[in-house]
Write an enzyme that holds these catalytic residues in place. Sequence first.
Site, PDB file in Angstrom:
ATOM      1  N   GLN A  87       0.811  -1.226   0.032  1.00  0.00           N
ATOM      2  CA  GLN A  87       0.156  -0.007   0.078  1.00  0.00           C
ATOM      3  C   GLN A  87       0.883   1.263  -0.173  1.00  0.00           C
ATOM      4  O   GLN A  87       0.503   2.152  -0.725  1.00  0.00           O
ATOM      5  CB  GLN A  87      -0.989  -0.119   1.162  1.00  0.00           C
ATOM      6  CG  GLN A  87      -1.829  -0.972   1.113  1.00  0.00           C
ATOM      7  CD  GLN A  87      -2.707  -0.998  -0.127  1.00  0.00           C
ATOM      8  OE1 GLN A  87      -3.474   0.079  -0.577  1.00  0.00           O
ATOM      9  NE2 GLN A  87      -2.720  -2.035  -0.887  1.00  0.00           N
ATOM     10  N   HIS A  91       2.000   2.908  -3.217  1.00  0.00           N
ATOM     11  CA  HIS A  91       0.963   3.604  -3.938  1.00  0.00           C
ATOM     12  C   HIS A  91       1.217   5.149  -3.928  1.00  0.00           C
ATOM     13  O   HIS A  91       0.981   5.830  -5.191  1.00  0.00           O
ATOM     14  CB  HIS A  91      -0.552   2.990  -3.697  1.00  0.00           C
ATOM     15  CG  HIS A  91      -1.284   2.149  -4.337  1.00  0.00           C
ATOM     16  ND1 HIS A  91      -1.479   2.089  -5.660  1.00  0.00           N
ATOM     17  CD2 HIS A  91      -1.574   1.045  -3.837  1.00  0.00           C
ATOM     18  CE1 HIS A  91      -1.783   0.809  -5.788  1.00  0.00           C
ATOM     19  NE2 HIS A  91      -1.960   0.042  -4.728  1.00  0.00           N
ATOM     20  N   GLU A  99      -9.747   0.263   4.617  1.00  0.00           N
ATOM     21  CA  GLU A  99     -10.191   0.026   3.072  1.00  0.00           C
ATOM     22  C   GLU A  99      -9.971  -1.519   2.992  1.00  0.00           C
ATOM     23  O   GLU A  99     -10.682  -2.092   2.626  1.00  0.00           O
ATOM     24  CB  GLU A  99      -9.230   0.781   2.328  1.00  0.00           C
ATOM     25  CG  GLU A  99      -9.396   0.736   0.814  1.00  0.00           C
ATOM     26  CD  GLU A  99      -8.483   1.404   0.115  1.00  0.00           C
ATOM     27  OE1 GLU A  99      -7.496   1.791   0.269  1.00  0.00           O
ATOM     28  OE2 GLU A  99      -8.950   1.361  -1.356  1.00  0.00           O
ATOM     29  N   HIS A 100      -8.484  -1.738   3.176  1.00  0.00           N
ATOM     30  CA  HIS A 100      -8.054  -3.224   3.104  1.00  0.00           C
ATOM     31  C   HIS A 100      -7.617  -3.790   4.547  1.00  0.00           C
ATOM     32  O   HIS A 100      -6.931  -3.106   5.330  1.00  0.00           O
ATOM     33  CB  HIS A 100      -6.651  -3.376   2.197  1.00  0.00           C
ATOM     34  CG  HIS A 100      -6.970  -2.864   1.048  1.00  0.00           C
ATOM     35  ND1 HIS A 100      -6.505  -1.616   0.587  1.00  0.00           N
ATOM     36  CD2 HIS A 100      -7.697  -3.419  -0.315  1.00  0.00           C
ATOM     37  CE1 HIS A 100      -6.604  -1.296  -0.658  1.00  0.00           C
ATOM     38  NE2 HIS A 100      -7.203  -2.181  -1.135  1.00  0.00           N
ATOM     39  N   ASP A 111      -6.097  -6.961  -5.496  1.00  0.00           N
ATOM     40  CA  ASP A 111      -5.776  -5.845  -6.366  1.00  0.00           C
ATOM     41  C   ASP A 111      -6.137  -6.478  -7.699  1.00  0.00           C
ATOM     42  O   ASP A 111      -6.509  -5.607  -8.850  1.00  0.00           O
ATOM     43  CB  ASP A 111      -4.586  -5.238  -6.267  1.00  0.00           C
ATOM     44  CG  ASP A 111      -4.509  -4.273  -4.929  1.00  0.00           C
ATOM     45  OD1 ASP A 111      -5.547  -3.725  -4.532  1.00  0.00           O
ATOM     46  OD2 ASP A 111      -3.308  -4.052  -4.460  1.00  0.00           O
ATOM     47  N   HIS A 126     -54.058  14.651  -1.547  1.00  0.00           N
ATOM     48  CA  HIS A 126     -53.626  13.355  -1.611  1.00  0.00           C
ATOM     49  C   HIS A 126     -54.691  12.362  -1.027  1.00  0.00           C
ATOM     50  O   HIS A 126     -54.881  11.556  -1.533  1.00  0.00           O
ATOM     51  CB  HIS A 126     -52.336  13.237  -0.481  1.00  0.00           C
ATOM     52  CG  HIS A 126     -51.179  13.590  -0.873  1.00  0.00           C
ATOM     53  ND1 HIS A 126     -50.876  15.042  -1.250  1.00  0.00           N
ATOM     54  CD2 HIS A 126     -49.949  13.052  -1.288  1.00  0.00           C
ATOM     55  CE1 HIS A 126     -49.412  15.049  -1.795  1.00  0.00           C
ATOM     56  NE2 HIS A 126     -48.884  13.784  -1.544  1.00  0.00           N
TER      57      HIS A 126
END
Lengths: 434, 434
Positions: free
Chosen positions: A259, A262, A327-328, A361, A420
Amino acid sequence: MPQFLSTSDVDFEARFQAVLGAKREDSPDVDAVVAEIIADVRSRGDDALIDLTAKFDRLELTAETLRFSGAEIDAYCSQVSEADRAALQLAADRIRAYHERQMPEDAFWEDAAGASLGWRWTPVSAAGLYVPGGIATYPSSVLMNAVPAKVAGVGRLAMVVPTPDGAVNPLVLMAARIAGVDEIYRVGGAQAVAALAYGTGTIAPVDKITGPGNAFVAAAKRRVFGKVGIDMIAGPSEILVIADRDNDPDWIALDLLSQAEHDESAQSILITDDAAFGQAVAEAVDVRLQTLERRAVAGPSWRDYGAIITVRDMEEAVALSDRIAPEHLEICTADADAVTARITHAGAIFIGGWTPEAIGDYVGGPNHVLPTARSARFSSGLSVMDFLKRTTLARMTPEALRAIGPAAERLAISESLEAHGLSVRARLDQLNRD
Amino acid sequence: MPQFLSTSDVDFEARFQAVLGAKREDSPDVDAVVAEIIADVRSRGDDALIDLTAKFDRLELTAETLRFSGAEIDAYCSQVSEADRAALQLAADRIRAYHERQMPEDAFWEDAAGASLGWRWTPVSAAGLYVPGGIATYPSSVLMNAVPAKVAGVGRLAMVVPTPDGAVNPLVLMAARIAGVDEIYRVGGAQAVAALAYGTGTIAPVDKITGPGNAFVAAAKRRVFGKVGIDMIAGPSEILVIADRDNDPDWIALDLLSQAEHDESAQSILITDDAAFGQAVAEAVDVRLQTLERRAVAGPSWRDYGAIITVRDMEEAVALSDRIAPEHLEICTADADAVTARITHAGAIFIGGWTPEAIGDYVGGPNHVLPTARSARFSSGLSVMDFLKRTTLARMTPEALRAIGPAAERLAISESLEAHGLSVRARLDQLNRD
């Protein structure tokens, strides 16, 4: 050096809050520029796209060359090695198989009152996929966005990808072909998002836009939201690894670095119940950082946002993980299934030491577009649902209206919505006359 | 007078575009004010809420009286008539029964490669429900938001409702009690949204905020999005009725007026294959408008945005309906089921003349929070899914990693993400050594 924390420390809570709250995103304020670009594309269409592409991508296009022709795509795809093509195909097949299982079912039933109720799912008619160009050009992201769209049944899938100075990544076109993308345009930035949302002479408008991009792309997506649907605005990537001592420190180090490499703003956290193991992982990271190709990215990420947290037991690990809502989440413990079962907030869980996050991934099958920045507390990764919408259905019989209409009329009156109530009453009166 | 259009007119397309594109929303730019209010609540918490409530709602509160006590709720609920209570209970029961069917299923399976894959749905831990006060205070909206949240399993559901000058609608509290709302606070506006998103001394923060509100509330929801999840930002209400001549013009007129009476910006459209029937409906609307309680609202809506479109056949009606992508679609034709089956874009469909849209607002079962402004092309009404999130699951065996790991490594290398590749390679090397 990453942060070292222990739940036994007296200042743990404050330091954990600091790790949680670290402001990692650097969002330049590009909104004014983006507003101008969108207005330009809306008023001048293809001409604006051509001018902006000349300016930002140093590429001269015409209305005829905005779109990749089939022959051009063929030519680029022929440059892809057989091994790469096969790897993309395997990934696409696995992503497709996983996402096909997500397809929701229609329903229509009659209840005790005689009312027929239900819903029907239909695909978005046309979707647009943004694919970044330049350094971070990921064919895997093409698959992760395009395959679910096609599984959902999107009829027209248009992709935009900038080609700065004319540079094209053949793998991106190959991935688009494998995934079934229908149209590919060599434009990017806010101008490409505007073109997808509002249409130009060459690019027909779409109903939904997905895919990652830089600050300009994100700002443009926010601006066109409402006119079209958009996916989430993703922040920097994150991984949390929960690992006990029975792991190879080097494997865990590589998972953390996968990670960190990235983005300098990515965050990698290890939670372990063994301080010595945490130390061993930190050392393994340092060894790998000496030679890693992307050490100039991974190093600062690990130094500024990395953390190793020692806990007393896995109970504590689960509680901290849910506060992080990663996230992961990789769970490398003896009882990985049991720990997994106790997690509430996470985008994706990778269970056991044989499941490095990188599998997810590319080829695992689940989507790699996942909620960041603690948003797994309230949102989910990309799926076929992002390309479908639900229409609810209701059909009353006279008997059903007689059974439940009076309550509707009563509530309408209580809300001072006379028409209505009258719309129900007129029909009930007819029934009483019949 | 509404617009009268016919697909036989030479200028039909231009006039239809004008009806479609009518700018109905009047969004005052309140963003700067809202930003200040949010900052104030973030820095001063309860004190800010108390000051802002004194200023905007002319109501003096303390930290102790921000929240309705159980005894207060009891007292207000005891003012509700038995008939109203029973109507709310019937509505809640039907909404619950419908939404229980929406609950998605978890999945976990092993594929041919030996990989175990799946997903798991979990509820949002805490949700906040905004309920408008003042004139447009709708107990039905409390049910439509709160019941799906509770069906999804939301543990803590906090509601905020302004009580200007201390005015409380007992039906709103009754609806909250029936739906199982856990906490009710007498605050509103942007300050209430800020309190739900960031928390104060009295109000703990939530993960997701839903519910309608005015321009200040909408702007606040946009601003806190990301920190928490939000539902859609709804625009003015819309109805499209497709009706043939075999309908009572008065029923259709009332159905059109039941949207028009919501808001001067609401839009009611009739599509019919019989021009004389269209004329009869227009006349019936005029008659009803002479006495309707809310004629000061419904009249301008019908005059400014209403339309009656004559088509040659139902084929044309379906095509136009999909271009409108209406929030509410009523199909009152001989072959209503067949017409329904051909519609692609609509928030909710009401099938047949015995199904006035008002049934769906209250007691039908489906949600009345629906996509407006043509967003049914890409989004859906509120459902249990809005209060759930999905965690994807993956578990590799050594054999599965051997089968698919090399493709992941190959793709990682092609994307220049070395650590991704190494995290797989380190494990494959171990397998080769074993």
